[in-house]
Every structure is written in structure tokens, then in C-alpha cells.
Design a protein around this motif. Structure first.
Motif, PDB file in Angstrom:
ATOM      1  N   THR A  58      -9.769  44.192 -11.908  1.00  0.00           N
ATOM      2  CA  THR A  58     -11.232  44.241 -12.050  1.00  0.00           C
ATOM      3  C   THR A  58     -11.730  45.679 -12.025  1.00  0.00           C
ATOM      4  O   THR A  58     -12.584  46.073 -12.831  1.00  0.00           O
ATOM      5  N   GLU A  65     -15.875  46.833  -2.239  1.00  0.00           N
ATOM      6  CA  GLU A  65     -16.070  45.389  -2.106  1.00  0.00           C
ATOM      7  C   GLU A  65     -15.841  44.721  -3.453  1.00  0.00           C
ATOM      8  O   GLU A  65     -16.467  45.075  -4.451  1.00  0.00           O
ATOM      9  N   PHE A  66     -14.965  43.730  -3.455  1.00  0.00           N
ATOM     10  CA  PHE A  66     -14.632  43.036  -4.694  1.00  0.00           C
ATOM     11  C   PHE A  66     -15.858  42.372  -5.310  1.00  0.00           C
ATOM     12  O   PHE A  66     -16.075  42.433  -6.525  1.00  0.00           O
ATOM     13  N   SER A  67     -16.690  41.767  -4.476  1.00  0.00           N
ATOM     14  CA  SER A  67     -17.879  41.082  -4.991  1.00  0.00           C
ATOM     15  C   SER A  67     -18.831  42.059  -5.678  1.00  0.00           C
ATOM     16  O   SER A  67     -19.459  41.730  -6.690  1.00  0.00           O
ATOM     17  N   LYS A  68     -18.931  43.272  -5.153  1.00  0.00           N
ATOM     18  CA  LYS A  68     -19.791  44.301  -5.773  1.00  0.00           C
ATOM     19  C   LYS A  68     -19.204  44.754  -7.098  1.00  0.00           C
ATOM     20  O   LYS A  68     -19.938  44.960  -8.078  1.00  0.00           O
ATOM     21  N   GLN A  77     -17.415  42.935  -9.094  1.00  0.00           N
ATOM     22  CA  GLN A  77     -17.668  41.861 -10.052  1.00  0.00           C
ATOM     23  C   GLN A  77     -19.129  41.849 -10.490  1.00  0.00           C
ATOM     24  O   GLN A  77     -19.420  41.627 -11.666  1.00  0.00           O
ATOM     25  N   HIS A  78     -20.032  42.086  -9.554  1.00  0.00           N
ATOM     26  CA  HIS A  78     -21.450  42.142  -9.903  1.00  0.00           C
ATOM     27  C   HIS A  78     -21.718  43.268 -10.890  1.00  0.00           C
ATOM     28  O   HIS A  78     -22.432  43.093 -11.890  1.00  0.00           O
ATOM     29  N   ASN A 122     -20.315  42.407 -14.259  1.00  0.00           N
ATOM     30  CA  ASN A 122     -21.197  41.416 -14.864  1.00  0.00           C
ATOM     31  C   ASN A 122     -22.365  42.099 -15.568  1.00  0.00           C
ATOM     32  O   ASN A 122     -22.697  41.780 -16.721  1.00  0.00           O
ATOM     33  N   ARG A 141     -11.080  33.538 -10.776  1.00  0.00           N
ATOM     34  CA  ARG A 141     -11.899  34.565 -10.114  1.00  0.00           C
ATOM     35  C   ARG A 141     -12.126  35.771 -11.021  1.00  0.00           C
ATOM     36  O   ARG A 141     -13.235  36.314 -11.081  1.00  0.00           O
ATOM     37  N   SER A 155     -14.872  35.439 -13.897  1.00  0.00           N
ATOM     38  CA  SER A 155     -16.249  35.140 -13.513  1.00  0.00           C
ATOM     39  C   SER A 155     -17.302  36.033 -14.191  1.00  0.00           C
ATOM     40  O   SER A 155     -18.307  35.527 -14.684  1.00  0.00           O
ATOM     41  N   PRO A 156     -17.093  37.364 -14.261  1.00  0.00           N
ATOM     42  CA  PRO A 156     -18.117  38.212 -14.888  1.00  0.00           C
ATOM     43  C   PRO A 156     -18.142  38.136 -16.424  1.00  0.00           C
ATOM     44  O   PRO A 156     -19.054  38.669 -17.052  1.00  0.00           O
TER      45      PRO A 156
END
Length: 205
Positions: free
Chosen positions: A75, A91-94, A96-97, A100, A127, A130-131
Motif C-alpha cells: 500500500t 498508520e495503515f488506515s491513514k 489507505q485513506h 483512496n 484489504r 479497499s481504496p
């Protein structure tokens, strides 16, 4: 020069040009074949091609995955390629955001080179992708793999099985790399058939 793959090159470009209109914005194109057949080379041909079809893809991203499918690393590599900037967030979620937001509305091409079939591949792929859903219609993911199961797990809508090349093509590849200025040894005619047979249709050999 890619020897003996004209049909394969045309097929891959055709697969990438198809714009299936449904509820999925991106589609997976898989190149499947044993080691040494030239899967990566074929993907590189498409990735670097400047035909009208390929010019529509922007951005284009290449990531080498191999047997270590580290979803954070992959990612991060995609995001860095898209932004041409180092990724400072951890942070992985950041990540991905941010990815995206970068892919939103864009017709992208992402190559995931050399994916292996691991037990948690389905979860990793779910996972990772997702983006991708916010991209423009017709976006593509090219996957190269030795295992047809990988193509199925990743939901490939197009699968190209790469076959061996002919002995003549193997010999042509050999000559391209072995001889400078066409300077063949005197006994080459006697051994060329044996050389080609030893390659067993594998360009890498």
C-alpha cells in the motif's frame, strides 16, 4: 525486444482495453505461467506501452510483491508511486485513506508483480483493494503469478495463460544475448539445436 510474444502482447492490450460496464470500477487481469516464461516482461510491455489504449491510464503503478505479501509495504509503495512523495504516515488506515483520495475518479493501472498463493491471500487482497473502488470505470489491476488459484482468489475477469515459446524463438533470444556483432563460433550450426532444446521453451533459460 520481446521475441515470440506478438500474439501475447496483442492479447494483453486487448484485455486492458475492455471496459466492462457494471458495478465494479476496476477489473483484474492475470498473467499466469511457470517461472521463466516472461510474465513480468509481458506486464512491463503493457505498462510502458504508449498506445492510445494505454495513454488513458493515469496513474500507472508498478509494485513487486513476491512471496512476502506485506500489505502495508505494498500500500505504501502504491501511494508513494501515485504521489511521487515519500509516505511519512505509519498508520495503515491513514495510508489507505490517502490512497483512496489520490485514486478517486482516476482511471488507474496497477501492476502487482509475482504474487504467490498463501493461506491468507484472500484476506490480504480484500484489504488491499479497499481504496481501489473509487477509481474511474475501466481501471485495471495486472497480476502476474505462477498459480491459477491466485487469479481466481483475486477475482480476475481476464486470465492469460502464458505458454512456452518455440525452439526457434529460444535460439533467437540466445543469439541476441550471446553474440556481439553477430560473431558466431564456427561450430554453432552443429550445437544450436541442442541449445534450443535445452531451453525447453523457457525464455529465461
Amino acid at each position: 525486444t520481446i521475441v515470440g510474444r506478438d500474439g501475447d502482447k496483442a492479447k494483453i492490450l486487448d484485455m486492458l482495453s475492455r471496459d466492462e460496464h457494471n458495478n465494479v470500477n476496476f477489473h483484474v487481469v492475470a498473467i499466469v505461467g511457470m517461472a521463466g516464461l516472461g510474465k513480468t516482461t509481458l506486464a512491463q510491455f503493457a505498462f510502458n506501452n504508449n498506445s492510445d489504449v494505454m495513454k488513458e491510464f493515469e496513474p500507472r503503478v508498478w509494485v513487486s510483491v513476491s512471496d512476502d505479501f506485506d500489505i502495508v509495504r505494498v500500500t505504501k509503495a502504491i501511494l508513494e508511486s501515485v504521489t511521487s512523495q515519500p509516505v511519512k504516515v505509519e498508520e495503515f488506515s491513514k495510508m489507505q485513506h490517502d490512497l483512496n483520495e489520490q485514486l478517486r475518479g482516476k482511471k488507474f493501472l496497477i501492476v502487482l508483480d509475482d504474487i504467490w498463493n498463501k493461506g491468507d491471500l484472500y484476506d490480504l487482497w480484500t484489504r488491499l483493494q479497499s481504496p481501489f473502488s473509487v477509481g474511474a470505470q475501466g481501471s485495471k489491476i495486472i497480476v502476474t503469478t505462477r498459480d491459477l488459484k491466485v487469479a481466481k482468489i483475486m477475482g480476475a475477469t481476464e486470465v492469460h495463460n502464458l505458454e512456452s515459446v518455440s525452439d526457434d524463438n529460444c535460439l533467437e533470444i540466445f543469439e541476441q544475448h550471446a553474440f556481439v556483432n553477430n560473431d558466431r563460433p564456427p561450430n554453432f550450426e552443429l550445437v544450436q539445436k541442442k541449445i534450443a532444446e535445452k531451453c525447453s521453451g523457457l525464455p529465461l533459460a
